[in-house]
Design an enzyme around this catalytic site. Structure first.
Site, PDB file in Angstrom:
ATOM      1  N   ASP A   1      10.170  71.034  59.854  1.00  0.00           N
ATOM      2  CA  ASP A   1       9.996  69.744  60.523  1.00  0.00           C
ATOM      3  C   ASP A   1      10.565  69.859  61.936  1.00  0.00           C
ATOM      4  O   ASP A   1      11.756  70.109  62.125  1.00  0.00           O
ATOM      5  CB  ASP A   1      10.732  68.653  59.747  1.00  0.00           C
TER       6      ASP A   1
ATOM      7  N   ASP B   1       3.768  67.996  63.580  1.00  0.00           N
ATOM      8  CA  ASP B   1       5.149  68.461  63.683  1.00  0.00           C
ATOM      9  C   ASP B   1       5.792  68.860  62.361  1.00  0.00           C
ATOM     10  O   ASP B   1       6.999  69.111  62.319  1.00  0.00           O
ATOM     11  CB  ASP B   1       6.009  67.395  64.369  1.00  0.00           C
ATOM     12  N   GLU B   2       5.037  68.956  61.286  1.00  0.00           N
ATOM     13  CA  GLU B   2       5.643  69.392  60.040  1.00  0.00           C
ATOM     14  C   GLU B   2       4.613  70.045  59.130  1.00  0.00           C
ATOM     15  O   GLU B   2       3.416  69.765  59.202  1.00  0.00           O
ATOM     16  CB  GLU B   2       6.338  68.245  59.311  1.00  0.00           C
TER      17      GLU B   2
END
Length: 362
Positions: free
Chosen positions: A16, A110-111
């Site tokens: 993350d 983003d993850e």
């Protein structure tokens, strides 16, 4: 614990990125470093899309109206979102993931989940997670947090434990006990509305959830009841699915303060459209149907949809279609406590030049 086969325990990593949008802006503009930054939401009716860690102690969070964010943090600096840059950096990070395993399941820009079980090559999953974090820092100038465990649910919980720029491991023998100590609101898959319902039944922690029978949970929460029963015991047998086929892509948010007017609702749709579009981007898909979901203060849910022959071609078009549906649900004397956008009738996104996106964060 549910291994894939007798004696086989999976090694799952959840990566993350730390305050991704805001961190990219601080990386690219040294004047922003160390200062409270909000991406998006600079207009009076705008909404914060992301907040830097310097802004968070003031209470600034994503999906917060910009007026409230500025009131909480008068020094807050608003920056226009550059989503083409965020997508490019996200692709750079995924290329790093691909050096270690082909089993990558992106959740957003983003993850992502990574399954390292069959790709350890004599190393531990923890060592590989550390190497991935180091490469991200070296090649992008950004930091990432990582969680390592034997299933997806625990790996995602672990990645939150030492943010920002941290790593946390939950081994198999510690998983069930770790879950017992957490507040229900921390559980991935249990949103604010469900957490509130659980609290009305006296379920506030993992230990409270663990005490409930499977029958009790399925009676009150339907099919999701079995999932809740499992995760209260550290059980999650979902696989990391890099090519999972989805029928729809959606995002929703529950508001701290009920919304009664169209202007506030329109502003609240901006981060939802952005989230849906960035989930669609890695899969290179779009959809022909846009659905607006609204939940009123009496918990009645209504949906309104618009379908067209051609797929939605941009985030701006998605937002425009969702916004056009708002007059069908507001104004309403009850007020709205939740809004959501879903893109369905999915199909491959046509290649080639796309319409220029509107300035959503001016």
């Amino acid at each position: 614990m549910i291994p894939d086969a007798p004696g086989r325990i999976r090694r799952i990593v959840h990566i993350d990125m730390d305050a991704f949008f805001a961190s990219v802006e601080q990386r690219d503009n040294p004047d922003l470093r160390g200062k409270p930054v909000a991406v998006g939401g600079s207009s009076l009716r705008g909404v914060v899309a992301a907040a830097s860690y310097e802004a968070r102690p003031y209470g600034v969070r994503s999906a917060m109206p910009s007026v409230r964010a500025k009131r909480l943090c008068p020094e807050l600096i608003f920056v226009k979102g550059r989503f083409e840059v965020y997508r490019a950096v996200s692709n750079q990070i995924r290329e790093i993931f691909a050096r270690f395993t082909p089993l990558i399941e992106p959740l957003s820009l983003d993850e992502a989940y990574l399954d390292l079980t069959d790709y350890l090559e004599g190393r531990t999953a923890t060592a590989i997670a550390q190497e991935i974090r180091a490469l991200i820092r070296l090649e992008t100038g950004l930091t990432a947090s990582a969680g390592v465990s034997y299933n997806k649910f625990l790996a995602k919980l672990a990645s939150d434990q030492r943010k920002p720029d941290g790593l946390y491991v939950i081994p198999p023998e510690a998983g069930p006990g770790f879950v017992l100590t957490l507040p229900i609101a921390r559980f991935h898959g249990i949103g604010p509305a469900t957490a509130a319902r659980m609290e009305r039944h006296g379920i506030r922690t993992g230990a409270d959830l663990h005490r409930q029978s499977l029958e009790f949970l399925t009676t009150r929460f339907g099919k999701a009841g079995r999932y809740y029963w499992n995760i209260a015991r550290g059980i999650d047998d979902r696989e990391v699915r890099p090519n999972r086929e989805r029928k729809s892509i959606g995002a929703e948010t529950t508001f701290f303060t009920d919304i009664h007017d169209l202007a506030a609702a329109a502003g609240a749709l901006e981060p939802l459209a952005e989230k849906v579009w960035r989930h669609a981007g890695p899969r290179e898909v779009s959809g022909r149907t846009v659905t607006l979901k609204a939940k009123y203060t009496d918990f009645q849910i209504v949906t309104r949809a618009h379908s067209q022959p051609a797929p939605v071609m941009s985030q701006a078009e998605l937002l425009a279609q969702a916004t056009a549906l708002l007059p069908q649900v507001l104004p309403d004397p009850r007020g709205v406590r939740l809004l959501g956008i879903t893109l369905s009738s999915l199909c491959p996104l046509p290649q080639g030049p796309q319409p220029e996106q509107l300035d959503l964060f001016g």
